[in-house]
Enzyme design. Structure first.
Site, short mmCIF file in Angstrom:
data_model
loop_
_atom_site.label_atom_id
_atom_site.label_comp_id
_atom_site.label_asym_id
_atom_site.label_seq_id
_atom_site.Cartn_x
_atom_site.Cartn_y
_atom_site.Cartn_z
N THR A 105 -4.42 6.73 -21.62
CA THR A 105 -3.89 5.37 -20.64
C THR A 105 -2.73 5.41 -21.32
O THR A 105 -2.04 5.73 -22.15
CB THR A 105 -5.28 4.42 -21.55
OG1 THR A 105 -4.87 4.98 -23.05
CG2 THR A 105 -6.30 4.72 -20.62
N ASP A 120 -7.39 14.49 -24.51
CA ASP A 120 -7.26 13.52 -24.23
C ASP A 120 -6.19 12.38 -24.87
O ASP A 120 -6.86 12.07 -26.15
CB ASP A 120 -8.61 12.76 -23.43
CG ASP A 120 -8.60 11.67 -24.04
OD1 ASP A 120 -7.65 10.46 -23.62
OD2 ASP A 120 -9.81 10.93 -22.93
N GLU A 139 -0.60 5.09 -0.55
CA GLU A 139 -1.36 6.17 -0.88
C GLU A 139 0.09 7.28 -0.38
O GLU A 139 1.08 7.32 0.71
CB GLU A 139 -2.10 6.38 0.29
CG GLU A 139 -3.02 5.07 0.18
CD GLU A 139 -3.63 4.47 0.85
OE1 GLU A 139 -1.89 3.49 1.31
OE2 GLU A 139 -4.18 3.44 1.06
N TYR A 182 0.81 -1.12 0.08
CA TYR A 182 0.09 0.08 0.07
C TYR A 182 0.84 0.89 0.36
O TYR A 182 1.41 1.14 0.84
CB TYR A 182 -0.64 0.43 1.19
CG TYR A 182 -2.74 -0.41 1.25
CD1 TYR A 182 -3.05 0.65 -0.21
CD2 TYR A 182 -3.14 -1.00 1.68
CE1 TYR A 182 -4.30 0.28 -0.57
CE2 TYR A 182 -4.28 -1.49 1.31
CZ TYR A 182 -4.75 -1.18 0.19
OH TYR A 182 -6.30 -1.57 -0.15
N LYS A 224 -2.46 1.35 -24.46
CA LYS A 224 -2.40 1.46 -25.94
C LYS A 224 -1.27 1.42 -26.86
O LYS A 224 -0.18 0.45 -26.41
CB LYS A 224 -3.42 2.71 -26.36
CG LYS A 224 -4.73 2.55 -25.80
CD LYS A 224 -6.05 3.52 -26.06
CE LYS A 224 -7.11 3.47 -25.52
NZ LYS A 224 -7.68 3.98 -23.84
#
Ligand code: DSN
Length: 421
Positions: free
Chosen positions: A228, A201, A56, A54, A231
């Site tokens: 992203t 984007d 954060e 973890y 791709k």
């Protein structure tokens, strides 16, 4: 290459599904323009003990201890991303593209503020303001479209008029089904006039921008890029937000965590670092340019054989083909037919489609994945011919089965990274 022996011993059902998927990827042609094959190094990094942690927060400012190595890989990912896209700040924690866009909206907007994005019916994305998404309950979305569907030219005059009237806080460039370049400088000029942020984007085209084969919106003054990473950029499944200036990046960091997400998926962050390292290498430039050369060669061949492509060609990796006009079959029928010969692509709405999204008129396909396999322009002609023959012989089961065997034999000449031949 991984052997998957632990998985085989632990869970036969999942192991068998994995073996089936590996065979499918090896023996078939992947033309979905948002898919790709990652390198063995990226694949290996995704299956590491970074999964167990973890983290954060951000490097040097975490909520839990034990972050020596997570800080290291996240810092490498950030450094490489900013170098690759020539910007001051990168947030590499978004779990995917849609969460990246939503976190961005919350970073820059107040409820009720307006965003201007490309109309979904002309190639925009759900997260750019389609009414089925929850963000439309919070923010107001207005749209722009193509002026000329034959050339793909955007109606920038109409965009300016709407922007002057609606005063959007964000002008959004980007798409998931549009085969042409955008005029970022012109959009930036409109945004400057109305005091809007500019956001690109670039999920579909990030690899080509990174490789210098398409224009980088930051070079025209854009404020933000969302993307992203899986791709054309050929990284692990995930998202990223890039800011031209550090100050905006700090707002975005707060919005991603704690505003919107919890712990980052650290094995994916590590794999992003590896993928960005690969994209910085000179051979990635060749890859990025070859994606476009391949798409243009394939588009040309389809058009020479009477197919109607939306905008009559492509500037990027993607083509949209009107199956109803070209072949008198629907997009769904075409998708199913091509599946039968081992060619995977997706049905898609075409501009101003009179049909419905689940039964549209067109198909969308592209070249990032097959270019990774090493295919070149001549191979695009071979592939397009397989598809054209399938359309011609679609009622002849034996002919379709024979074509499937031919496609398989063709594909096996081009290894998939990370899958034993
Ligand atoms: N699903 C992606 C695509 O295929 O374009 C966009 O979210």
């Amino acid at each position: 290459m991984p052997t998957y022996t632990a998985l085989q011993e632990a869970d036969t059902n999942v192991y068998n599904a994995l073996m089936g998927e590996m065979k499918r990827q090896k023996e078939g042609v992947e033309l979905i323009p948002s898919e790709n094959y990652v390198s063995p190094a990226v694949m290996e990094t995704m299956g590491t003990v970074f999964n167990n942690k973890y983290s954060e927060g951000y490097p040097g400012k975490r909520y839990y201890g034990g972050q020596e190595y997570t800080d290291c890989v996240e810092s490498i990912a950030i450094e490489r991303a900013t170098k690759l896209f020539r910007c001051e700040h990168a947030n590499v924690q978004p779990h995917a593209g849609a969460p990246a866009n939503v976190a961005l909206y919350f970073a820059l907007l107040e409820p009720g503020d307006t965003v201007m994005g490309m109309d979904l019916s002309h190639g925009g994305h759900l997260t750019h303001g389609h009414p089925v998404t929850y963000i439309t309950k919070i923010f107001n979305f207005v749209r722009y479209k193509m002026k000329n569907v034959e050339t793909g030219e955007i109606d920038y005059d109409a965009m300016r008029e709407v922007a002057l009237k609606e005063k959007p806080k964000i002008i959004l460039a980007g798409f998931s089904a549009y085969p042409r370049e955008l005029d970022y400088a012109r959009m930036q000029a409109i945004a400057t006039e109305v005091g809007a942020y500019t956001v690109a984007d670039m999920a579909h085209i990030a690899g080509m921008i990174a490789g210098g084969a398409l224009r980088n919106p930051f070079d025209d003054g854009f404020d933000i890029i969302t993307t992203t990473t899986h791709k054309s950029l050929r990284g692990p499944r995930g998202g990223m937000i890039l800011s031209r200036e550090l100050e905006l990046g700090r707002k975005i960091d707060k919005s991603v965590f704690p505003g919107f997400q919890g712990g980052p998926i650290m094995q994916m962050v590590a794999a992003k670092a590896v993928a960005f390292g690969e994209a910085l290498k000179p051979e990635f430039k060749d890859y990025a340019h070859q994606i476009i050369k391949n798409a243009k060669a394939m588009a040309q061949h389809f058009m020479e054989n009477g197919a109607r492509l939306i905008t009559n060609g492509t500037d990027n990796h993607m083509m949209l083909l009107d199956c109803v006009t070209s072949w008198n079959i629907t997009g769904q029928e075409a998708e199913t037919l091509f599946d039968r010969i081992g060619v995977t692509l997706n049905k898609n709405m075409i501009a101003d489609d009179p049909r419905k999204p689940m039964d549209p008129s067109g198909i969308r396909f592209g070249t990032p994945a097959i270019t990774t396999r090493g295919m070149k322009e001549d191979d695009m002609v071979t592939l397009a011919n397989f598809m054209l023959q399938a359309v011609e012989k679609r009622t002849d089961d034996a002919a379709i089965e024979k074509l499937h065997e031919e496609v398989k034999a063709f594909c096996l000449q081009f290894p998939v990274p990370g899958i034993p031949s």
